[in-house]
Design an enzyme around this catalytic site. Sequence first.
Site, PDB file in Angstrom:
ATOM      1  N   GLU A  32       0.866  -1.161   0.000  1.00  0.00           N
ATOM      2  CA  GLU A  32       0.000   0.000   0.000  1.00  0.00           C
ATOM      3  C   GLU A  32       0.915   1.226   0.000  1.00  0.00           C
ATOM      4  OE1 GLU A  32      -2.657   0.416   3.336  1.00  0.00           O
ATOM      5  OE2 GLU A  32      -3.636   2.154   2.402  1.00  0.00           O
ATOM      6  N   ARG A 254       5.674 -12.958   9.556  1.00  0.00           N
ATOM      7  CA  ARG A 254       6.125 -11.571   9.582  1.00  0.00           C
ATOM      8  C   ARG A 254       7.514 -11.525  10.162  1.00  0.00           C
ATOM      9  NH1 ARG A 254       2.468  -7.191   9.628  1.00  0.00           N
ATOM     10  NH2 ARG A 254       3.934  -5.750  10.570  1.00  0.00           N
ATOM     11  N   LYS A 264       3.453   0.921   9.856  1.00  0.00           N
ATOM     12  CA  LYS A 264       3.584   2.175   9.106  1.00  0.00           C
ATOM     13  C   LYS A 264       2.872   3.327   9.798  1.00  0.00           C
ATOM     14  CE  LYS A 264       2.687   0.341   4.986  1.00  0.00           C
ATOM     15  NZ  LYS A 264       2.348   0.216   3.563  1.00  0.00           N
TER      16      LYS A 264
HETATM   17  P1  ATP Z   1       0.711  -1.481   8.016  1.00  0.00           P
HETATM   18  O1  ATP Z   1       2.034  -1.362   8.709  1.00  0.00           O
HETATM   19  O2  ATP Z   1       0.086  -0.162   7.759  1.00  0.00           O
HETATM   20  O3  ATP Z   1      -0.166  -2.530   8.593  1.00  0.00           O
HETATM   21  P2  ATP Z   1       1.504  -3.332   6.021  1.00  0.00           P
HETATM   22  O4  ATP Z   1       2.718  -3.659   6.774  1.00  0.00           O
HETATM   23  O5  ATP Z   1       0.410  -4.307   5.905  1.00  0.00           O
HETATM   24  O6  ATP Z   1       0.983  -1.960   6.554  1.00  0.00           O
HETATM   25  P3  ATP Z   1       1.565  -3.271   3.147  1.00  0.00           P
HETATM   26  O7  ATP Z   1       2.081  -2.183   2.273  1.00  0.00           O
HETATM   27  O8  ATP Z   1       0.160  -3.653   3.052  1.00  0.00           O
HETATM   28  O9  ATP Z   1       1.939  -2.815   4.607  1.00  0.00           O
HETATM   29  O10 ATP Z   1       2.489  -4.542   3.010  1.00  0.00           O
HETATM   30  C1  ATP Z   1       2.956  -5.042   1.798  1.00  0.00           C
HETATM   31  C2  ATP Z   1       3.333  -6.473   1.976  1.00  0.00           C
HETATM   32  O11 ATP Z   1       4.367  -6.615   2.942  1.00  0.00           O
HETATM   33  C3  ATP Z   1       2.187  -7.325   2.477  1.00  0.00           C
HETATM   34  O12 ATP Z   1       2.192  -8.510   1.719  1.00  0.00           O
HETATM   35  C4  ATP Z   1       2.502  -7.559   3.913  1.00  0.00           C
HETATM   36  O13 ATP Z   1       1.953  -8.758   4.380  1.00  0.00           O
HETATM   37  C5  ATP Z   1       4.021  -7.592   3.897  1.00  0.00           C
HETATM   38  N1  ATP Z   1       4.578  -7.236   5.200  1.00  0.00           N
HETATM   39  C6  ATP Z   1       4.296  -6.158   5.939  1.00  0.00           C
HETATM   40  N2  ATP Z   1       4.980  -6.150   7.088  1.00  0.00           N
HETATM   41  C7  ATP Z   1       5.741  -7.269   7.096  1.00  0.00           C
HETATM   42  C8  ATP Z   1       6.679  -7.842   8.019  1.00  0.00           C
HETATM   43  N3  ATP Z   1       6.978  -7.256   9.168  1.00  0.00           N
HETATM   44  N4  ATP Z   1       7.277  -9.000   7.676  1.00  0.00           N
HETATM   45  C9  ATP Z   1       7.000  -9.603   6.510  1.00  0.00           C
HETATM   46  N5  ATP Z   1       6.136  -9.120   5.596  1.00  0.00           N
HETATM   47  C10 ATP Z   1       5.498  -7.968   5.873  1.00  0.00           C
HETATM   48 MG    MG Z   2      -1.509  -4.088   4.255  1.00  0.00          MG
HETATM   49 MG    MG Z   3      -0.992  -4.401   7.597  1.00  0.00          MG
END
Ligand code: ATP
Ligand code: MG
Ligand code: MG
Length: 529
Positions: A32, A254, A264
């Site tokens: 996003e 994660r 974020k």
């Molecule tokens: P927010 O922090 O606002 O919840 P988000 O981390 O979900 O946002 P996105 O831009 O939706 O952010 O994430 C893009 C991709 O990265 C998604 O597939 C998400 O699952 C993955 N992702 C996000 N954080 C992690 C993490 N800590 N470890 C592994 N993958 C991640």
């Molecule tokens: Mg997301």
């Molecule tokens: Mg998220």
Amino acid sequence: KAKKAAGSKAGASYNMALQDTDKGVVTRFPPEPSGYLHIGHLKAALLNDYFAHELYKGTLLLRFDDTNPSKEKQEFQDAIIEDLALIGIKPDKTSYTSDYLETLYQYCIRMIKEGHAYADDTDQETMRDERMKGIASKNRDKSVEENLAIFEEMKKGTETGKKNCIRAKMSVDNPNKAMRDPVIYRCNTDIPHHRTGTTWKMYPTYDFACPIVDSLQGVTHALRTTEYTDRNPQYQWFLDTLKLRQVHMWDFARMNFIRTELSKRKLTKMIETGRVWGWDDPRLPTIRGVRRRGMTIPALREFILKQGPSRNIVNMDWTNFWATNKKEIDPVAPRHTAVELKDAVKVNVINGPATPHTEDKPKHAKNPAVGLKKVAYSNHLILDQEDAKLFKQDEEITLMNWGNAIVRKINGSNPITDIEVELHLEGDVKKTEKKVTWLSTDGQELVPAEAWEFDYLITKDKLEEGDSWEDFFNTESAKKTDVLCDSNVADLKDGDIIQLERKGFFRVDKAPKDGKPAVLFGIPTGKSK
Ligand code: ATP
Ligand code: MG
Ligand code: MG
């Protein structure tokens, strides 16, 4: 070589998970554009890339999941594209969920017409409560005509429209709460979308858009972090209900780090409240942040690929992260010398060279390819207060890369102001206890610099449910020390990585310019931080 090794570990697990899918694999990375990429996102991006491009001759899609204009910006979109390119991830195609807004609108109409969705104006709090308790909304059995009419109001963003949302008619009381009539469309008239402007007054939710767009785009394997596992049946429900092409799901863990915030929303708050300097602050876990702190791209790739696609969530500490980087920088970082400006001790070398001179010396003792630097010698030196403070009268010490000297006079105490030494170059450097760095103040122009050291932003290893990060925010995470460096530091460029002898590795954040000091950021090596 490291990449191969790391890859084969990930590969073994993937092969187990995804038998029989040796060709036609399509994966996607769906960020996003609501912030800069962090190292958690990078794990998702690298796994998708590895999976599509290295394990199979497949296709990697980059798809901006941009259906919430309140959080999204062109700036973030551009930064994500740049950062992926920097890491060497090359998507075969870039697309946007916002390109599918008309299509998704049509799918929602279909859902309503087929009796699979309804308009609901229940207030948020009541809706949450009803979902928790498994109670049906009073709007659940509205007629198709009524639902369509409200959906049109939502499309126009009218007052009635804004009070409503559309919910999928999945279940009222499924034990999996993600299945309890999730919201699939809601109004957002607050702010124009960075790509579609004011065309749309309502937007699909991620839950609705993701399965449809994945399926339409030909995604064969949707990798998601395990916090989505509860929502997998919901994803499946949309594909089944709309009779769309199936997509395999694969959940991975994660990546979390101790004393580090990866949300974020929270990173945005730290930036907006001035607690840190911006998305590229060297204390942040963003790709730009860790790069600015001195993480190299090969080390970053190696570290993340080594984690593999396992489902076990671990709270990693930073030791291995920085140790991986040290292996990369240690063999190539040029060595320089710095002395702390505060209370620097003046040294008179009684039998030193009468006229100052310089000699060419290797920048790296073990790697001649790093090149040569000029080292100045004279009878006027400075050295660190820390070091001089430990000297004893008539003690033999070693001036590093020069030779031994005997301390003949110590003037002042706490702080020591100046000392006199007598060179004893035939002395055995192996026999001295104290080996000190020094700089000649004659015969070269010393370069002023700020040497910064950083600490974690969060003071607790793992924040628990209910802990507010703001209560554990480290307000003393940046420390500046003014130093003087050898003249060669004047030639460094932004982004260079050096070692200051006995002080550690530093990345040149700003090269010295127009009389302004150089700005150096300390790079952790995995020992403590
Ligand atoms: P927010 O922090 O606002 O919840 P988000 O981390 O979900 O946002 P996105 O831009 O939706 O952010 O994430 C893009 C991709 O990265 C998604 O597939 C998400 O699952 C993955 N992702 C996000 N954080 C992690 C993490 N800590 N470890 C592994 N993958 C991640
Ligand atoms: Mg997301
Ligand atoms: Mg998220």
